[in-house]
Write an enzyme that holds these catalytic residues in place. Structure first.
Site, mmCIF file in Angstrom:
data_model
loop_
_atom_site.group_PDB
_atom_site.id
_atom_site.type_symbol
_atom_site.label_atom_id
_atom_site.label_comp_id
_atom_site.label_asym_id
_atom_site.label_seq_id
_atom_site.Cartn_x
_atom_site.Cartn_y
_atom_site.Cartn_z
ATOM 1 N N HIS A 190 0.733 -1.045 -0.106
ATOM 2 C CA HIS A 190 0.011 -0.119 -0.123
ATOM 3 C C HIS A 190 0.944 1.167 0.005
ATOM 4 C CE1 HIS A 190 -2.866 -2.967 2.026
ATOM 5 N NE2 HIS A 190 -3.398 -2.523 1.036
ATOM 6 N N GLN A 223 -0.249 -4.594 -8.886
ATOM 7 C CA GLN A 223 -0.359 -5.656 -9.663
ATOM 8 C C GLN A 223 -0.815 -7.178 -9.162
ATOM 9 O OE1 GLN A 223 3.145 -6.080 -12.460
ATOM 10 N NE2 GLN A 223 2.831 -8.366 -11.907
#
Length: 283
Positions: free
Chosen positions: A37, A148
């Site tokens: 994050h 991703q």
């Protein structure tokens, strides 16, 4: 840094930002933040004037037998990490703020939501697309950042953004991994030390296939079989598929276009996902 819980207050705060002609970056999360994050936040801060991070555990993307009630939460820790990372606004709404009484309008994703995780988690991407669309409407960012590791989610969100004419750039940031290769995930905390060791089979299988691809192998079955040898250490392999990176349909051999080797597996009771992109520069 502001912590905002109401949509009306968020819109007032961001109206001032837009009036100042500043670029808004948005990182939607379910909290329990980790370095993955923080990489998204860093990417936003590198290209935007203001970074908004949402923290909301979205109930509509969890199935009836999934881990909504025990999904890790630690808002104080998340707030401290966001402050240190230079976040401008944390948007932390309640479930009632996102889904008011008698809520009944959902975003229905298409073909990209059907394979891979979609085949095993009915309604999951319907919940994801709906909450992200709502958050996009609330924040109205210029750019939104996704990891991703959730490759299929990125594909679904990118398609939704195009289909619904949302004026938002979608940026996919490479997967952040632990030093031993395990993809970072909030669910990693569920793993016992023994399970944590066995979970490395997932990334090792993917890396072995990626290395063989880099050496010139273009047969999908060969690459899948190589990865699967490593995955014998997991407790249950839910899927291991090599798909076209654009359509998420099963990739055909020999590989001629970018493909993604995707896996979902259980180690103990914890479901983990990961992937590697197999692509090359045409000569």
């Amino acid at each position: 840094m502001q912590v905002i819980t109401k949509v009306a207050e968020l819109r007032r705060a961001l109206a001032d930002v837009r009036n100042a002609d500043k670029r808004i970056g948005f990182v939607p999360t379910m909290g329990y933040l980790h370095d993955g994050h923080l990489a998204l936040i860093s990417a936003s801060r590198g290209h935007c004037d203001v970074t908004v991070v949402s923290i909301f555990v979205n109930p509509t993307q969890f199935g009836p037998n999934e881990d909504l009630s025990r999904y890790p939460r630690d808002f104080a820790r998340d707030e401290a990490l966001c402050r240190s990372a230079g976040v401008t606004i944390i948007f932390a709404p309640s479930a009632e703020e996102i889904y008011p009484a008698q809520f009944q309008s959902f975003v229905e994703p298409g073909e990209l939501a059907k394979p891979l995780c979609g085949a095993f988690r009915p309604g999951h991407f319907r919940g994801v697309a709906t909450v992200v669309c709502k958050l996009f409407n609330m924040v109205q960012p210029d750019v939104a950042y996704f990891g991703q590791k959730d490759f299929q989610q990125c594909a679904v969100i990118r398609r939704m953004t195009v289909d619904l004419n949302l004026p938002i750039e979608i940026v996919t940031v490479p997967t952040v991994r632990e030093p031993d290769g395990l993809a970072m995930s909030s669910r990693n905390r569920y793993l016992s030390p023994e399970e944590r060791g066995r979970s490395l089979a997932i990334s090792r299988g993917l890396f072995a296939a990626a290395q063989e691809f880099a050496s010139g192998e273009r047969d999908a079955a060969t690459l899948i079989a190589l990865a699967k040898k490593h995955l014998e250490r997991v407790d249950r392999l839910q899927y291991l598929e090599l798909v076209d990176a654009g359509t998420l349909r099963i990739a055909e051999s020999p590989l001629r276009y970018p493909a993604v080797l995707c896996v979902a597996a259980y180690v103990g009771s914890t479901r983990l996902i990961d992937n590697v992109v197999l692509s090359w520069s045409p000569s």
